[in-house]
Design a protein around this motif. Structure first.
Motif, PDB file in Angstrom:
ATOM      1  N   LEU A   1       3.848  -1.816 -11.432  1.00 44.23           N
ATOM      2  CA  LEU A   1       2.729  -0.922 -11.169  1.00 44.23           C
ATOM      3  C   LEU A   1       2.829   0.364 -11.975  1.00 44.23           C
ATOM      4  O   LEU A   1       1.818   0.904 -12.451  1.00 44.23           O
ATOM      5  CB  LEU A   1       2.669  -0.610  -9.669  1.00 44.23           C
ATOM      6  CG  LEU A   1       2.409  -1.807  -8.751  1.00 44.23           C
ATOM      7  CD1 LEU A   1       2.436  -1.380  -7.290  1.00 44.23           C
ATOM      8  CD2 LEU A   1       1.081  -2.462  -9.080  1.00 44.23           C
TER       9      LEU A   1
ATOM     10  N   VAL B   1      -3.825  -6.223  -6.711  1.00 45.77           N
ATOM     11  CA  VAL B   1      -3.755  -4.815  -7.096  1.00 45.77           C
ATOM     12  C   VAL B   1      -4.480  -4.672  -8.422  1.00 45.77           C
ATOM     13  O   VAL B   1      -4.157  -5.383  -9.383  1.00 45.77           O
ATOM     14  CB  VAL B   1      -2.299  -4.323  -7.239  1.00 45.77           C
ATOM     15  CG1 VAL B   1      -2.276  -2.828  -7.537  1.00 45.77           C
ATOM     16  CG2 VAL B   1      -1.503  -4.626  -5.992  1.00 45.77           C
TER      17      VAL B   1
ATOM     18  N   ASN C   1       0.824  -1.208   0.000  1.00 43.30           N
ATOM     19  CA  ASN C   1       0.000   0.000   0.000  1.00 43.30           C
ATOM     20  C   ASN C   1       0.858   1.258   0.000  1.00 43.30           C
ATOM     21  O   ASN C   1       0.518   2.253  -0.655  1.00 43.30           O
ATOM     22  CB  ASN C   1      -0.935  -0.002   1.207  1.00 43.30           C
ATOM     23  CG  ASN C   1      -2.107  -0.960   1.036  1.00 43.30           C
ATOM     24  OD1 ASN C   1      -2.435  -1.339  -0.086  1.00 43.30           O
ATOM     25  ND2 ASN C   1      -2.719  -1.359   2.130  1.00 43.30           N
TER      26      ASN C   1
ATOM     27  N   LEU D   1      -7.622   6.205  -4.946  1.00 41.34           N
ATOM     28  CA  LEU D   1      -7.061   5.059  -4.226  1.00 41.34           C
ATOM     29  C   LEU D   1      -8.130   4.428  -3.339  1.00 41.34           C
ATOM     30  O   LEU D   1      -8.890   5.129  -2.658  1.00 41.34           O
ATOM     31  CB  LEU D   1      -5.863   5.486  -3.373  1.00 41.34           C
ATOM     32  CG  LEU D   1      -4.655   6.059  -4.123  1.00 41.34           C
ATOM     33  CD1 LEU D   1      -3.536   6.380  -3.141  1.00 41.34           C
ATOM     34  CD2 LEU D   1      -4.179   5.087  -5.183  1.00 41.34           C
TER      35      LEU D   1
ATOM     36  N   THR E   1      -6.466  -2.117  -3.816  1.00 39.63           N
ATOM     37  CA  THR E   1      -5.684  -3.231  -3.258  1.00 39.63           C
ATOM     38  C   THR E   1      -6.542  -3.980  -2.258  1.00 39.63           C
ATOM     39  O   THR E   1      -7.382  -3.397  -1.561  1.00 39.63           O
ATOM     40  CB  THR E   1      -4.404  -2.733  -2.556  1.00 39.63           C
ATOM     41  OG1 THR E   1      -4.757  -1.899  -1.451  1.00 39.63           O
ATOM     42  CG2 THR E   1      -3.510  -1.954  -3.525  1.00 39.63           C
TER      43      THR E   1
ATOM     44  N   VAL F   1      -5.586  -1.853 -11.333  1.00 41.58           N
ATOM     45  CA  VAL F   1      -5.431  -0.508 -11.899  1.00 41.58           C
ATOM     46  C   VAL F   1      -6.483  -0.363 -12.994  1.00 41.58           C
ATOM     47  O   VAL F   1      -6.472  -1.136 -13.963  1.00 41.58           O
ATOM     48  CB  VAL F   1      -4.015  -0.295 -12.461  1.00 41.58           C
ATOM     49  CG1 VAL F   1      -3.890   1.108 -13.053  1.00 41.58           C
ATOM     50  CG2 VAL F   1      -2.971  -0.506 -11.371  1.00 41.58           C
TER      51      VAL F   1
ATOM     52  N   VAL G   1       2.088   1.780  -3.551  1.00 38.45           N
ATOM     53  CA  VAL G   1       1.017   2.302  -4.406  1.00 38.45           C
ATOM     54  C   VAL G   1       0.769   3.773  -4.107  1.00 38.45           C
ATOM     55  O   VAL G   1       0.610   4.601  -5.027  1.00 38.45           O
ATOM     56  CB  VAL G   1      -0.265   1.468  -4.213  1.00 38.45           C
ATOM     57  CG1 VAL G   1      -1.442   2.120  -4.935  1.00 38.45           C
ATOM     58  CG2 VAL G   1      -0.070   0.046  -4.726  1.00 38.45           C
TER      59      VAL G   1
ATOM     60  N   VAL H   1      -6.846   2.929  -8.420  1.00 38.66           N
ATOM     61  CA  VAL H   1      -6.033   1.788  -7.988  1.00 38.66           C
ATOM     62  C   VAL H   1      -6.683   1.202  -6.737  1.00 38.66           C
ATOM     63  O   VAL H   1      -6.992   1.944  -5.801  1.00 38.66           O
ATOM     64  CB  VAL H   1      -4.575   2.179  -7.700  1.00 38.66           C
ATOM     65  CG1 VAL H   1      -3.767   0.951  -7.266  1.00 38.66           C
ATOM     66  CG2 VAL H   1      -3.929   2.812  -8.924  1.00 38.66           C
TER      67      VAL H   1
ATOM     68  N   LEU I   1      -7.458   1.476  -0.809  1.00 35.20           N
ATOM     69  CA  LEU I   1      -6.442   0.554  -0.293  1.00 35.20           C
ATOM     70  C   LEU I   1      -7.027  -0.283   0.835  1.00 35.20           C
ATOM     71  O   LEU I   1      -7.468   0.242   1.864  1.00 35.20           O
ATOM     72  CB  LEU I   1      -5.224   1.344   0.207  1.00 35.20           C
ATOM     73  CG  LEU I   1      -4.593   2.307  -0.814  1.00 35.20           C
ATOM     74  CD1 LEU I   1      -3.387   3.019  -0.211  1.00 35.20           C
ATOM     75  CD2 LEU I   1      -4.197   1.556  -2.077  1.00 35.20           C
TER      76      LEU I   1
END
Length: 456
Positions: free
Chosen positions: A353, A381, A315, A334, A372, A383, A318, A370, A336
């Protein structure tokens, strides 16, 4: 009618591992030999012995009958009283044998004895075997010319034979054979297990230690061949690295000189300004594209095989990349989840990534995100973007080197290696790369990596 399930049943029930198959085979072989041995013992050793005993017993009973038959009435009654003889059988006598799988041999032995005894006694001297808590053998004889039944008590010891001991010994031998087979197979499986582990390490880009070649001849030959293959791969890797370094040096040296020549190129009046700004800018862009292409080739050829996996925070990585892209004007949303610290190759993972996020910026442009999370022991992960989606058959082709999607035809400077690099790094971690349509439109690239990665 489809018979596929019926065909699959025997295969599903059969042992899969070599250890289980060998043990089952060994136990079956011991059981077969024991059954054959017991069959020979029962039919060719024990049966004749029981029949001979019945013949001797029949002769003994007939001698008693011949001795008692000519007695006077008073002498016969006295002799019958001493023998406990009765004129009629008890009404509660039970002579029907019951099925007893535990003592099957005892029942078989009793039947053989009675059949042989009845064959060698006269028809007027029947024999009955009383079953119950107290077993007795009833035989009708003639006392002073009158028929009387005399009993011969039987105890358990009279019926026990060495077959029970033989059966117990057979079971012990089967267990001993299974344990011996297990020990032998474990000894054989150890180098095979080491070979499998070494192959897994080799496929993950690691360099396993040479396998020992001091085992059985066949295993030693396989281990030796694997060691030779590893040495050949090491030499090929060293040659590839040397070639890549030479190609990079030999190509970048004239590129540097060309950049310098463009910067130092004088105009017609002798000044150091570039004579044609547009031509110089175009030349610089071409040089940058050549340098980018060369770097992509180097990245694909390397892909981080020599990098050691280290515990890290996915994380955090990212978030750092998202902040870098935000500084360039590309904001990623994001989401996460909780991803524990696990071992991965930091440089290779960052490159993987970054390639996915660059593709989202270049081809998606909007709806950049993104995500996770963890799932089934894997760190995930994703994207995504809101760009024009691709057909399902085109998605897998993007993983192949030099493949570019239809939405990338208008862009220049690419080689079609970006996603191939991502695929290679994901597989290097023991993971995978997948493409799938995104809810609400667009495309999502999903990378899965195991939370436990073998490190050297």
């Amino acid at each position: 009618m489809d018979q596929t399930p019926a065909r699959n049943v025997p295969h599903s029930l059969s042992p899969r591992s070599l250890l289980a198959r060998n043990i089952v085979l060994l136990v079956a072989l011991v059981a077969f030999t024991q059954i054959c041995s017991l069959t020979v013992l029962l039919h060719y050793v024990q049966r004749p012995r029981v029949e001979r005993a019945a013949i001797a017993f029949a002769d003994y009973v007939q001698r008693i009958d011949r001795t008692l038959a000519p007695l006077r009435a008073d002498e016969g009654r006295a002799a019958a009283a001493r023998l406990g003889a009765v004129e009629a059988l008890p009404s509660t006598i039970d002579d029907q044998p019951r099925r007893d799988p535990v003592h099957f041999y005892r029942m078989m032995q009793r039947k053989v004895f009675l059949d042989a005894l009845r064959r060698h006694l006269p028809a007027d001297m029947p024999v009955i075997w009383q079953i119950g808590s107290t077993q007795k053998l009833w035989i009708r004889v003639h006392v002073a010319g009158a028929p009387y039944w005399i009993t011969l008590p039987l105890n358990e010891e009279a019926e026990v034979s060495g077959v029970t001991t033989a059966l117990a010994l057979s079971i012990v031998l089967a267990l001993a054979a299974a344990l011996t087979g297990y020990a032998i197979q474990r000894h054989i499986n150890r180098p095979l297990r080491e070979l499998a582990q070494a192959a897994q390490q080799l496929s993950a880009g690691e360099s396993p230690a040479p396998l020992p070649t001091d085992g059985p001849t066949e295993i030693a030959q396989v281990s030796g061949a694997f060691n030779q293959m590893m040495e050949a791969l090491r030499q090929a890797e060293a040659t590839r690295a040397l070639m890549l370094a030479g190609v990079s040096h030999d190509i970048r040296t004239p590129l540097t000189k060309l950049r310098l020549a463009l910067a130092m190129s004088p105009s017609a009046d002798g000044s150091r300004e570039v004579a044609d700004d547009s031509l110089s800018a175009a030349a610089q862009r071409y040089l940058d594209q050549i340098d980018t292409i060369l770097q992509q080739f180097m990245d694909y050829a390397g892909s981080g095989e020599r990098e050691i996996a280290q515990p890290g925070d996915l994380n955090a990585l990212v978030s750092q990349l998202a902040a870098d892209f935000a500084g360039l004007g590309h904001d990623f949303e994001l989401s996460l989840g909780e991803v524990p610290v696990f071992a991965f190759r930091p440089v290779g993972t960052m490159r993987m990534l970054m390639n996915l996020m660059q593709n989202a910026v270049a081809y998606g442009r909007t709806g950049l995100a993104v995500r996770t999370w963890t799932e089934a022991g894997m760190a995930c992960v994703a994207v995504g973007d809101r760009g024009k989606g691709l057909a399902a058959d085109e998605l897998e082709q993007l993983k192949a080197p030099f493949s570019r999607g239809s939405n990338a035809r208008t862009l220049s400077g690419g080689t079609g290696l970006g996603l191939a690099i991502v695929e290679r790094i994901a597989r290097l971690h023991g993971g995978s790369l997948q493409f799938r349509p995104r809810d609400g439109g667009g495309l999502e690239a999903l990378v899965r990596m195991p939370l436990r990665v073998q490190t050297r």
